[in-house]
Design a protein around this motif. Structure first.
Motif, PDB file in Angstrom:
ATOM      1  N   VAL A  51       0.875  -1.170   0.000  1.00  0.00           N
ATOM      2  CA  VAL A  51       0.000   0.000   0.000  1.00  0.00           C
ATOM      3  C   VAL A  51       0.912   1.220   0.000  1.00  0.00           C
ATOM      4  CG1 VAL A  51      -1.858   1.249   1.149  1.00  0.00           C
ATOM      5  CG2 VAL A  51      -1.769  -1.250   1.288  1.00  0.00           C
ATOM      6  N   ALA A  52       0.895   1.947  -1.108  1.00  0.00           N
ATOM      7  CA  ALA A  52       1.820   3.068  -1.270  1.00  0.00           C
ATOM      8  C   ALA A  52       1.098   4.394  -1.035  1.00  0.00           C
ATOM      9  CB  ALA A  52       2.424   3.060  -2.670  1.00  0.00           C
ATOM     10  N   THR A  53       1.822   5.359  -0.505  1.00  0.00           N
ATOM     11  CA  THR A  53       1.315   6.725  -0.362  1.00  0.00           C
ATOM     12  C   THR A  53       1.717   7.526  -1.589  1.00  0.00           C
ATOM     13  OG1 THR A  53       1.451   6.652   2.053  1.00  0.00           O
ATOM     14  CG2 THR A  53       1.375   8.831   1.022  1.00  0.00           C
ATOM     15  N   VAL A  54       0.729   8.174  -2.199  1.00  0.00           N
ATOM     16  CA  VAL A  54       0.938   8.978  -3.401  1.00  0.00           C
ATOM     17  C   VAL A  54       0.429  10.387  -3.119  1.00  0.00           C
ATOM     18  CG1 VAL A  54       0.345   9.245  -5.834  1.00  0.00           C
ATOM     19  CG2 VAL A  54       0.674   6.955  -4.882  1.00  0.00           C
ATOM     20  N   VAL A  55       1.225  11.369  -3.445  1.00  0.00           N
ATOM     21  CA  VAL A  55       0.818  12.765  -3.249  1.00  0.00           C
ATOM     22  C   VAL A  55       0.145  13.248  -4.531  1.00  0.00           C
ATOM     23  CG1 VAL A  55       1.580  15.107  -2.755  1.00  0.00           C
ATOM     24  CG2 VAL A  55       2.701  13.161  -1.633  1.00  0.00           C
ATOM     25  N   ASP A  56      -1.114  13.684  -4.431  1.00  0.00           N
ATOM     26  CA  ASP A  56      -1.860  14.074  -5.621  1.00  0.00           C
ATOM     27  C   ASP A  56      -1.492  15.484  -6.075  1.00  0.00           C
ATOM     28  OD1 ASP A  56      -3.301  15.930  -4.105  1.00  0.00           O
ATOM     29  OD2 ASP A  56      -5.153  14.773  -4.095  1.00  0.00           O
ATOM     30  N   SER A  57      -2.153  15.953  -7.116  1.00  0.00           N
ATOM     31  CA  SER A  57      -1.802  17.243  -7.725  1.00  0.00           C
ATOM     32  C   SER A  57      -2.094  18.422  -6.813  1.00  0.00           C
ATOM     33  CB  SER A  57      -2.565  17.416  -9.048  1.00  0.00           C
ATOM     34  OG  SER A  57      -3.962  17.356  -8.829  1.00  0.00           O
ATOM     35  N   HIS A  58      -2.870  18.182  -5.724  1.00  0.00           N
ATOM     36  CA  HIS A  58      -3.158  19.245  -4.755  1.00  0.00           C
ATOM     37  C   HIS A  58      -2.292  19.118  -3.513  1.00  0.00           C
ATOM     38  CE1 HIS A  58      -6.654  20.686  -7.027  1.00  0.00           C
ATOM     39  NE2 HIS A  58      -6.982  19.410  -7.196  1.00  0.00           N
ATOM     40  N   GLY A  59      -1.333  18.199  -3.537  1.00  0.00           N
ATOM     41  CA  GLY A  59      -0.455  18.020  -2.386  1.00  0.00           C
ATOM     42  C   GLY A  59      -1.043  17.178  -1.281  1.00  0.00           C
ATOM     43  N   ILE A  60      -2.151  16.482  -1.572  1.00  0.00           N
ATOM     44  CA  ILE A  60      -2.814  15.647  -0.563  1.00  0.00           C
ATOM     45  C   ILE A  60      -2.294  14.218  -0.686  1.00  0.00           C
ATOM     46  CG2 ILE A  60      -5.029  14.771   0.255  1.00  0.00           C
ATOM     47  CD1 ILE A  60      -6.331  17.255  -1.023  1.00  0.00           C
ATOM     48  N   SER A  61      -1.993  13.606   0.441  1.00  0.00           N
ATOM     49  CA  SER A  61      -1.515  12.219   0.443  1.00  0.00           C
ATOM     50  C   SER A  61      -2.685  11.260   0.234  1.00  0.00           C
ATOM     51  CB  SER A  61      -0.814  11.895   1.765  1.00  0.00           C
ATOM     52  OG  SER A  61       0.392  12.621   1.879  1.00  0.00           O
TER      53      SER A  61
END
Length: 404
Positions: free
Chosen positions: A343-353
């Motif tokens: 389960v990976a953490t990805v930071v979206d285009s708004h900076g939200i994890s």
């Protein structure tokens, strides 16, 4: 895959998800979308009630993580020239466009190989590249799940109807993993022989492979297998330690101990029924297998006395094999899945994890660390500059409608 470049002209999940796996493994994957319409799947991005997630759409993130995106109107000669620049500098070309579209857009094998003779050409199709239906499109539900035999096999005879796939992009995701494996083998072969391959993977073949043992049995005179019918009890015939059993809180546990004689004594201790070891119907493996229905009833009654949580605690020391029936959220929070970095953490285009499931393959005990999927045509300028275009050239391409 660091140092490998993949150019992907594809839509939806099947084939793009193969690119996501390759990107997880380190490849530079360039996603080509139409300059105006983009990937058609963007229009379905609220699937599963995720339309309020600040622009983060799992339906797009799952098959497009870690890629770079460019918008090209391939029907325009100027855009095709750009694609050719990318192809010349790529190792792999992947597509799920149908034969007529590939010919119309000049992206079929002969066109791509004319630009780069050493490129590996990959076709992901619904039904294969040969035969009377080779030009037909399809999705995973009809091609992988139903036509590949899983829908029939997963549906118990008592159900009035046929089960649908367990979740969205089920067959697409499995088929995409098959493509990624094929690409890996083709890269290895090219390294050894200098010869590039044409790789074909279909949803139908992937579905048949997922169901292969059942098909093999049927082809060789055995029974046409279906899921066990719940009306006939929880256990598999001949073995009370294989089957689905219901707990006190109406959850299910799957027992899968294929050697009942080996595991019976330990199992009986764990369900507080050591007395069964001296029971005249179960005191030998032969008797246990012969009297499996009686044993299964007793096992079912015992399992029904405690909750899933209680059994999970008790079964931590169980020698035999078992597992809880989990829903999608429980899978995402499974302690073993997380302990192994899937389960990976990805930071979206708004900076939200955000969180995404990774592919099942790891190298050198290192979990994948995917990035987010590109926004529509997000890296167009970056990619154009990388292949030699200056600001004036980029502007002229945009004015011509060739790129976005």
């Amino acid at each position: 895959m660091t140092g490998v470049r993949v150019v992907e002209v594809a839509q939806f999940t099947y084939v793009p998800v193969a690119g996501a796996i390759l990107a997880d493994w380190g490849a530079d994957v360039i996603k080509v979308e139409h300059a105006e319409r983009g990937d058609a799947q963007r229009g379905l991005s609220n699937l599963g009630g995720t339309d309020s997630m600040g622009g983060f759409a799992p339906l797009m993130e799952h098959p497009n993580r870690s890629k770079r995106g460019i918008g090209l109107a391939l029907e325009k000669p100027e855009a095709l020239d750009v694609l050719h620049d990318i192809i010349r500098n790529s190792d792999v070309f992947v597509t799920n466009f149908l034969p007529d579209a590939r010919q119309k857009l000049k992206i079929d094998v002969e066109h791509v190989r004319a630009v780069n003779p050493n490129i590996i050409y990959v076709r992901g199709s619904a039904l294969g590249s040969r035969g009377p239906e080779a030009d037909r499109g399809g999705y995973d539900s009809p091609s992988f799940w139903c036509r590949g035999g899983s829908a029939f096999g997963a549906t118990p005879p008592s159900l009035n109807g046929t089960l649908n796939q367990p979740g969205p992009a089920w067959g697409d995701t499995i088929g995409g993993m098959n493509i990624a494996g094929g690409v890996s083998a083709a890269l290895f072969a090219r390294e050894k022989t200098g010869e590039p391959s044409i790789v074909d993977v279909s949803l139908l073949a992937s579905g048949a492979w997922a169901n292969a043992l059942a098909v093999d049995i049927a082809l060789n005179g055995g029974e046409v297998r279906r899921a066990l019918d719940p009306r006939n009890g929880p256990a598999s015939p001949g073995n009370p330690l294989v089957g689905m059993y219901t707990t006190a809180d109406d959850r299910q546990i799957n027992l899968c101990m294929l050697q009942p004689g080996r595991y019976w004594a330990d199992f009986c201790q764990h369900i507080d029924r050591a007395d069964l070891l001296e029971h005249p119907s179960f005191d030998t493996t032969e008797k246990l297998m012969k009297n499996w229905e009686e044993a299964a009833k007793i096992v079912g009654e015992a399992i029904a006395q405690r909750s899933l949580t209680e059994w999970a605690e008790r079964f931590t020391t169980l020698e035999g094999q078992w597992g809880p029936v989990q829903n999608a959220l429980e899978v995402g929070n499974d302690v073993q899945l997380r302990a192994n970095g899937h389960v990976a953490t990805v930071v979206d285009s708004h900076g939200i994890s955000r969180e995404l499931i990774t592919g099942p393959v790891q190298f050198d005990e290192t979990p994948a660390a995917p990035g987010r999927a590109p926004q529509f045509a997000e890296h167009t300028d970056e990619i154009l500059k990388e292949f030699g275009a200056d600001e004036e050239k980029i502007l002229s391409l945009k004015i011509a409608g060739a790129v976005t």
